[in-house]
Design a protein around this motif. Structure first.
Motif, mmCIF file in Angstrom:
data_model
loop_
_atom_site.group_PDB
_atom_site.id
_atom_site.type_symbol
_atom_site.label_atom_id
_atom_site.label_comp_id
_atom_site.label_asym_id
_atom_site.label_seq_id
_atom_site.Cartn_x
_atom_site.Cartn_y
_atom_site.Cartn_z
ATOM 1 N N LEU A 196 1.028 -1.442 0.167
ATOM 2 C CA LEU A 196 -0.312 0.605 0.150
ATOM 3 C C LEU A 196 1.047 1.605 0.040
ATOM 4 O O LEU A 196 -0.065 2.214 -0.318
ATOM 5 C CB LEU A 196 -1.297 0.332 1.138
ATOM 6 N N ASP A 197 2.026 1.029 0.058
ATOM 7 C CA ASP A 197 3.113 2.794 0.396
ATOM 8 C C ASP A 197 3.466 2.594 -1.055
ATOM 9 O O ASP A 197 3.663 3.401 -1.091
ATOM 10 C CB ASP A 197 3.757 2.073 0.978
ATOM 11 N N LEU A 198 3.391 1.844 -1.599
ATOM 12 C CA LEU A 198 3.437 1.858 -3.635
ATOM 13 C C LEU A 198 2.624 2.326 -4.369
ATOM 14 O O LEU A 198 2.493 2.716 -5.414
ATOM 15 C CB LEU A 198 4.241 0.558 -4.198
ATOM 16 N N CYS A 199 1.305 2.826 -3.361
ATOM 17 C CA CYS A 199 -0.035 3.149 -4.834
ATOM 18 C C CYS A 199 0.166 4.307 -4.421
ATOM 19 O O CYS A 199 0.351 4.635 -3.109
ATOM 20 C CB CYS A 199 -1.163 2.413 -3.628
ATOM 21 N N GLY A 200 -0.166 4.984 -5.308
ATOM 22 C CA GLY A 200 -0.248 6.368 -6.104
ATOM 23 C C GLY A 200 0.545 7.205 -5.351
ATOM 24 O O GLY A 200 1.514 6.575 -6.294
ATOM 25 N N GLY A 201 0.259 8.211 -5.200
ATOM 26 C CA GLY A 201 1.256 9.480 -5.765
ATOM 27 C C GLY A 201 1.824 10.127 -6.799
ATOM 28 O O GLY A 201 2.146 10.499 -7.105
ATOM 29 N N LEU A 202 1.204 9.628 -8.027
ATOM 30 C CA LEU A 202 0.814 10.156 -9.291
ATOM 31 C C LEU A 202 0.615 10.583 -9.756
ATOM 32 O O LEU A 202 -0.415 11.996 -10.607
ATOM 33 C CB LEU A 202 1.769 9.079 -10.636
ATOM 34 N N GLU A 203 -0.737 10.593 -8.542
ATOM 35 C CA GLU A 203 -2.020 11.503 -9.879
ATOM 36 C C GLU A 203 -2.440 12.998 -9.479
ATOM 37 O O GLU A 203 -3.345 13.260 -10.105
ATOM 38 C CB GLU A 203 -3.268 10.450 -8.572
ATOM 39 N N PHE A 209 0.635 13.839 -15.220
ATOM 40 C CA PHE A 209 -1.255 12.965 -15.335
ATOM 41 C C PHE A 209 -1.737 13.692 -14.913
ATOM 42 O O PHE A 209 -2.961 12.745 -14.127
ATOM 43 C CB PHE A 209 -0.479 11.421 -14.280
ATOM 44 N N SER A 210 -2.154 14.885 -14.434
ATOM 45 C CA SER A 210 -3.374 15.281 -14.000
ATOM 46 C C SER A 210 -4.570 15.192 -14.952
ATOM 47 O O SER A 210 -5.479 15.628 -14.968
ATOM 48 C CB SER A 210 -3.059 16.768 -13.077
ATOM 49 N N GLU A 211 -4.176 15.057 -16.734
ATOM 50 C CA GLU A 211 -4.940 15.043 -18.037
ATOM 51 C C GLU A 211 -5.386 13.793 -17.857
ATOM 52 O O GLU A 211 -5.256 12.823 -17.097
ATOM 53 C CB GLU A 211 -3.876 15.367 -18.704
ATOM 54 N N THR A 212 -6.953 13.427 -18.665
ATOM 55 C CA THR A 212 -6.747 12.654 -18.949
ATOM 56 C C THR A 212 -6.032 11.232 -19.950
ATOM 57 O O THR A 212 -5.118 12.084 -20.281
ATOM 58 C CB THR A 212 -8.440 12.516 -20.438
ATOM 59 N N VAL A 236 -5.706 12.746 -23.236
ATOM 60 C CA VAL A 236 -4.701 13.827 -23.652
ATOM 61 C C VAL A 236 -3.183 13.623 -22.907
ATOM 62 O O VAL A 236 -2.166 13.578 -23.322
ATOM 63 C CB VAL A 236 -5.060 14.933 -22.762
ATOM 64 N N ILE A 237 -2.867 12.732 -22.471
ATOM 65 C CA ILE A 237 -1.360 12.477 -21.603
ATOM 66 C C ILE A 237 -0.721 11.394 -23.462
ATOM 67 O O ILE A 237 0.322 12.023 -23.299
ATOM 68 C CB ILE A 237 -1.792 11.528 -20.019
ATOM 69 N N GLN A 238 -1.536 10.437 -23.191
ATOM 70 C CA GLN A 238 -0.934 9.518 -24.578
ATOM 71 C C GLN A 238 -0.772 10.846 -25.686
ATOM 72 O O GLN A 238 0.432 10.197 -26.188
ATOM 73 C CB GLN A 238 -1.748 8.675 -24.764
#
Length: 75
Positions: A47-54, A59-62, A65-67
């Protein structure tokens, strides 16, 4: 039946010096790689490794858009 350590020692004693240096390099590589992994894993849960980039700007776009942004960087 000899142990793995005994077999390794016996094999190493029969090798010429240049090949023995390669064996030593590989053994040190394995020790470093597994030592690093073990120290990184100790005390951490998945669980410590989950998330963080949102919440990052990259990575704030859809996903579309990121692609598109990543694809456009190379053209």
């Amino acid at each position: 039946m000899p142990t793995i350590t005994e077999r390794l020692l016996e094999t190493a004693q029969a090798l010429p010096e240049p090949l023995l240096a390669e064996v030593l390099d590989f053994a040190e590589f394995l020790r470093a790689r597994h030592g690093t992994v073990a120290s990184q894993v100790a005390g951490r849960s998945l669980l410590d490794l989950c998330g963080g980039l949102e919440k990052s700007a990259a990575f704030s776009e859809t996903p579309e858009v990121i692609q598109r942004r990543l694809r456009d960087e190379w053209h």
